[in-house]
Design a protein around this motif. Structure first.
Motif, mmCIF file in Angstrom:
data_model
loop_
_atom_site.group_PDB
_atom_site.id
_atom_site.type_symbol
_atom_site.label_atom_id
_atom_site.label_comp_id
_atom_site.label_asym_id
_atom_site.label_seq_id
_atom_site.Cartn_x
_atom_site.Cartn_y
_atom_site.Cartn_z
ATOM 1 N N ARG A 40 -4.796 -7.052 -3.234
ATOM 2 C CA ARG A 40 -5.211 -6.319 -4.443
ATOM 3 C C ARG A 40 -4.139 -6.543 -5.501
ATOM 4 N NH1 ARG A 40 -4.597 -0.884 -4.093
ATOM 5 N NH2 ARG A 40 -3.066 -1.165 -2.454
ATOM 6 N N VAL A 61 7.386 1.564 11.661
ATOM 7 C CA VAL A 61 8.148 2.667 11.075
ATOM 8 C C VAL A 61 7.405 3.979 11.260
ATOM 9 C CG1 VAL A 61 9.211 1.161 9.351
ATOM 10 C CG2 VAL A 61 7.059 2.319 8.798
ATOM 11 N N ASP A 105 -0.005 -9.043 -2.520
ATOM 12 C CA ASP A 105 -1.010 -8.134 -1.934
ATOM 13 C C ASP A 105 -2.367 -8.677 -2.337
ATOM 14 O OD1 ASP A 105 -1.030 -4.879 -0.921
ATOM 15 O OD2 ASP A 105 -2.896 -5.677 -1.756
ATOM 16 N N GLY A 128 -1.016 10.811 2.630
ATOM 17 C CA GLY A 128 -0.896 9.361 2.402
ATOM 18 C C GLY A 128 -1.091 8.508 3.639
ATOM 19 N N LEU A 130 0.967 -4.054 6.683
ATOM 20 C CA LEU A 130 -0.473 -4.331 6.557
ATOM 21 C C LEU A 130 -1.274 -3.379 7.438
ATOM 22 C CD1 LEU A 130 0.030 -8.184 6.679
ATOM 23 C CD2 LEU A 130 -0.813 -6.903 4.708
ATOM 24 N N THR A 181 1.859 -1.015 12.150
ATOM 25 C CA THR A 181 1.613 -0.593 13.536
ATOM 26 C C THR A 181 0.476 -1.451 14.071
ATOM 27 O OG1 THR A 181 2.201 1.644 12.857
ATOM 28 C CG2 THR A 181 1.148 1.392 15.008
ATOM 29 N N GLY A 183 0.835 -1.206 0.000
ATOM 30 C CA GLY A 183 0.000 0.000 0.000
ATOM 31 C C GLY A 183 0.862 1.246 0.000
ATOM 32 N N ASN A 184 0.336 2.293 0.647
ATOM 33 C CA ASN A 184 1.026 3.590 0.656
ATOM 34 C C ASN A 184 2.446 3.485 1.185
ATOM 35 O OD1 ASN A 184 -1.110 5.089 -0.378
ATOM 36 N ND2 ASN A 184 -2.060 5.321 1.630
ATOM 37 N N MET A 185 2.668 2.669 2.211
ATOM 38 C CA MET A 185 3.998 2.522 2.806
ATOM 39 C C MET A 185 4.756 1.341 2.196
ATOM 40 S SD MET A 185 4.441 4.963 4.932
ATOM 41 C CE MET A 185 5.731 4.542 6.087
ATOM 42 N N LYS A 193 -6.921 3.956 14.671
ATOM 43 C CA LYS A 193 -6.467 2.621 15.117
ATOM 44 C C LYS A 193 -5.248 2.746 16.036
ATOM 45 C CE LYS A 193 -3.574 0.799 12.461
ATOM 46 N NZ LYS A 193 -2.145 0.650 12.239
HETATM 47 P P1 NAD Z 1 -2.464 0.866 3.106
HETATM 48 O O1 NAD Z 1 -3.885 0.563 3.410
HETATM 49 O O2 NAD Z 1 -2.129 1.881 2.073
HETATM 50 O O3 NAD Z 1 -1.695 -0.497 2.718
HETATM 51 C C1 NAD Z 1 -2.015 -1.758 3.235
HETATM 52 C C2 NAD Z 1 -1.872 -2.781 2.126
HETATM 53 O O4 NAD Z 1 -2.174 -4.077 2.656
HETATM 54 C C3 NAD Z 1 -2.870 -2.552 0.968
HETATM 55 O O5 NAD Z 1 -2.180 -2.563 -0.274
HETATM 56 C C4 NAD Z 1 -3.832 -3.724 1.080
HETATM 57 O O6 NAD Z 1 -4.356 -4.156 -0.170
HETATM 58 C C5 NAD Z 1 -2.947 -4.782 1.693
HETATM 59 N N1 NAD Z 1 -3.695 -5.855 2.351
HETATM 60 C C6 NAD Z 1 -4.817 -5.732 3.119
HETATM 61 N N2 NAD Z 1 -5.211 -6.958 3.532
HETATM 62 C C7 NAD Z 1 -4.323 -7.853 3.027
HETATM 63 C C8 NAD Z 1 -4.202 -9.270 3.111
HETATM 64 N N3 NAD Z 1 -5.076 -10.016 3.797
HETATM 65 N N4 NAD Z 1 -3.176 -9.864 2.469
HETATM 66 C C9 NAD Z 1 -2.287 -9.123 1.751
HETATM 67 N N5 NAD Z 1 -2.355 -7.770 1.626
HETATM 68 C C10 NAD Z 1 -3.363 -7.154 2.265
HETATM 69 O O7 NAD Z 1 -1.805 1.256 4.515
HETATM 70 P P2 NAD Z 1 -0.427 2.039 4.754
HETATM 71 O O8 NAD Z 1 -0.726 3.493 4.941
HETATM 72 O O9 NAD Z 1 0.582 1.598 3.766
HETATM 73 O O10 NAD Z 1 -0.066 1.495 6.218
HETATM 74 C C11 NAD Z 1 0.413 0.176 6.448
HETATM 75 C C12 NAD Z 1 0.816 0.070 7.919
HETATM 76 O O11 NAD Z 1 1.865 1.008 8.207
HETATM 77 C C13 NAD Z 1 -0.326 0.405 8.887
HETATM 78 O O12 NAD Z 1 -0.227 -0.420 10.015
HETATM 79 C C14 NAD Z 1 -0.076 1.855 9.246
HETATM 80 O O13 NAD Z 1 -0.622 2.186 10.508
HETATM 81 C C15 NAD Z 1 1.431 1.902 9.229
HETATM 82 N N6 NAD Z 1 2.024 3.220 8.921
HETATM 83 C C16 NAD Z 1 1.512 4.023 7.933
HETATM 84 C C17 NAD Z 1 2.114 5.255 7.662
HETATM 85 C C18 NAD Z 1 1.607 6.198 6.587
HETATM 86 O O14 NAD Z 1 2.016 7.358 6.576
HETATM 87 N N7 NAD Z 1 0.761 5.745 5.650
HETATM 88 C C19 NAD Z 1 3.252 5.640 8.397
HETATM 89 C C20 NAD Z 1 3.771 4.780 9.360
HETATM 90 C C21 NAD Z 1 3.145 3.572 9.618
#
Ligand code: NAD
Length: 296
Positions: free
Chosen positions: A34, A121, A32, A232, A66, A96, A11-13, A240
């Motif tokens: 998706r 992270v 993934d 993002g 995730l 997280t 995903g985004n990270m 959460k």
């Molecule tokens: P996101 O929703 O963009 O990415 C999550 C990815 O996981 C998606 O591509 C989704 O399709 C995939 N996914 C969901 N269920 C799945 C499964 N059963 N099997 C395989 N893939 C699956 O979220 P994100 O923003 O990338 O964040 C990911 C984690 O990092 C979270 O725990 C978030 O709290 C943490 N985080 C995010 C940021 C941020 O700035 N976005 C910063 C630090 C930490």
């Protein structure tokens, strides 16, 4: 020399972190839920697997990024999860998910002779793209050290001890501060604007004064003042994180006066804006109530 890693959750990270592993000369097997999320990395040579188990049959170390604790548990221990793979030795959770979950997953994985490392992270999508994330690592020290090439590719490595969940606790403490600062900065700036101050000038003054924080230095100038709201990170994920913090503080018997108010503010944001809104849009909840808009 490059190593082969598994990477689940693009995903985004996940996508920029996996991309940095490729940049550093490592190879990847990815998955993934998706299919479209794997495309850009597949175009750069990553192999796409059909399940978390298939990733764990292709790589000794599997990293995951995730959304929620439940998804991490499913991907680690569920049917066709990573623990069913036949090559995996180490499972690294970059998401997280909280200390309790990290300890549970570590216990479940230990039954399959797999080491668990939590390595949440911080630094946002920008930090993931630039490779400047703070990486908060806990787990068996020797294993963590052997993974330094992967951690160094995504950011700055901090080792927080061998007890499962210490990295997660560190990350939740950080995110409580980040969530609180953003929410209360929105209240302060909306108050000033309603009284007649200019929002951009307020941010300039605060950044030269004692109230400065990451929201005044980065989030307001980049996303709120220009009304682009595209950092993002979703409001749902921030909610959460602060709920996980509150659970952990409650279990440890630590006072929660301020943190409980922060959780309620993020609950309001998710209720009003929806979980997929960018977290910087929380300012709109304060604006709506005060009937004034913050503009750059
Ligand atoms: P996101 O929703 O963009 O990415 C999550 C990815 O996981 C998606 O591509 C989704 O399709 C995939 N996914 C969901 N269920 C799945 C499964 N059963 N099997 C395989 N893939 C699956 O979220 P994100 O923003 O990338 O964040 C990911 C984690 O990092 C979270 O725990 C978030 O709290 C943490 N985080 C995010 C940021 C941020 O700035 N976005 C910063 C630090 C930490």
């Amino acid at each position: 020399m490059g190593q082969h890693f598994g990477f689940i959750g693009l995903g985004n990270m996940g996508t920029p972190m996996a991309s940095r592993l490729l940049d550093a000369g490592h190879t990847l097997t990815i998955y993934d839920i998706r299919a479209e999320a794997t495309k850009s990395l597949a175009a750069r040579g990553a192999r796409v697997a059909a399940s978390p188990a298939a990733v764990a049959s292709a790589a000794e170390t599997v990293l995951v990024s995730l959304p929620t604790p439940d998804v991490v548990r499913l991907v680690a221990l569920g049917p066709n999860g990573s623990s069913s793979g036949n090559r995996i030795k180490t499972f690294v959770d970059l998401s997280t998910t909280g200390a309790r979950m990290a300890a549970d997953v570590a216990k479940g994985l230990a039954e399959h002779e797999i080491s668990a490392i939590d390595a949440p992270v911080s630094g946002g999508v920008g930090g993931a793209v630039a490779g400047t994330l703070a990486v908060m690592v806990s787990g068996p020290q020797e294993t963590c050290e052997t993974l330094r090439p992967a951690f160094d590719a995504i950011g700055k490595y901090f080792y927080l001890g061998d007890k499962p969940g210490m990295g997660q606790t560190m990350k939740l403490c950080n995110n409580l501060l980040s969530a609180a600062c953003l929410a209360v900065t929105c209240e302060a700036i909306v108050t000033g604007v309603k009284a007649g101050l200019d929002a951009r000038q307020m941010i300039e003054v605060i950044n030269a004064a004692s109230g400065k924080n990451d929201s005044t230095e980065r989030k307001f100038p980049r996303a709120i003042l220009p009304r682009t709201f595209g950092m993002g990170f979703t409001a749902g994920l921030m909610h959460k994180d602060v709920k996980l913090y509150l659970d952990e503080a409650g279990a440890l018997g630590v006072p929660q006066y301020v943190s409980a108010a922060v959780v309620q503010m993020w609950q309001l944001a998710v209720t009003q804006l929806g979980p997929n809104a960018d977290f910087t849009e929380i300012v709109k909840c304060v604006e709506q109530w005060a009937d004034v808009e913050v503009k750059g």
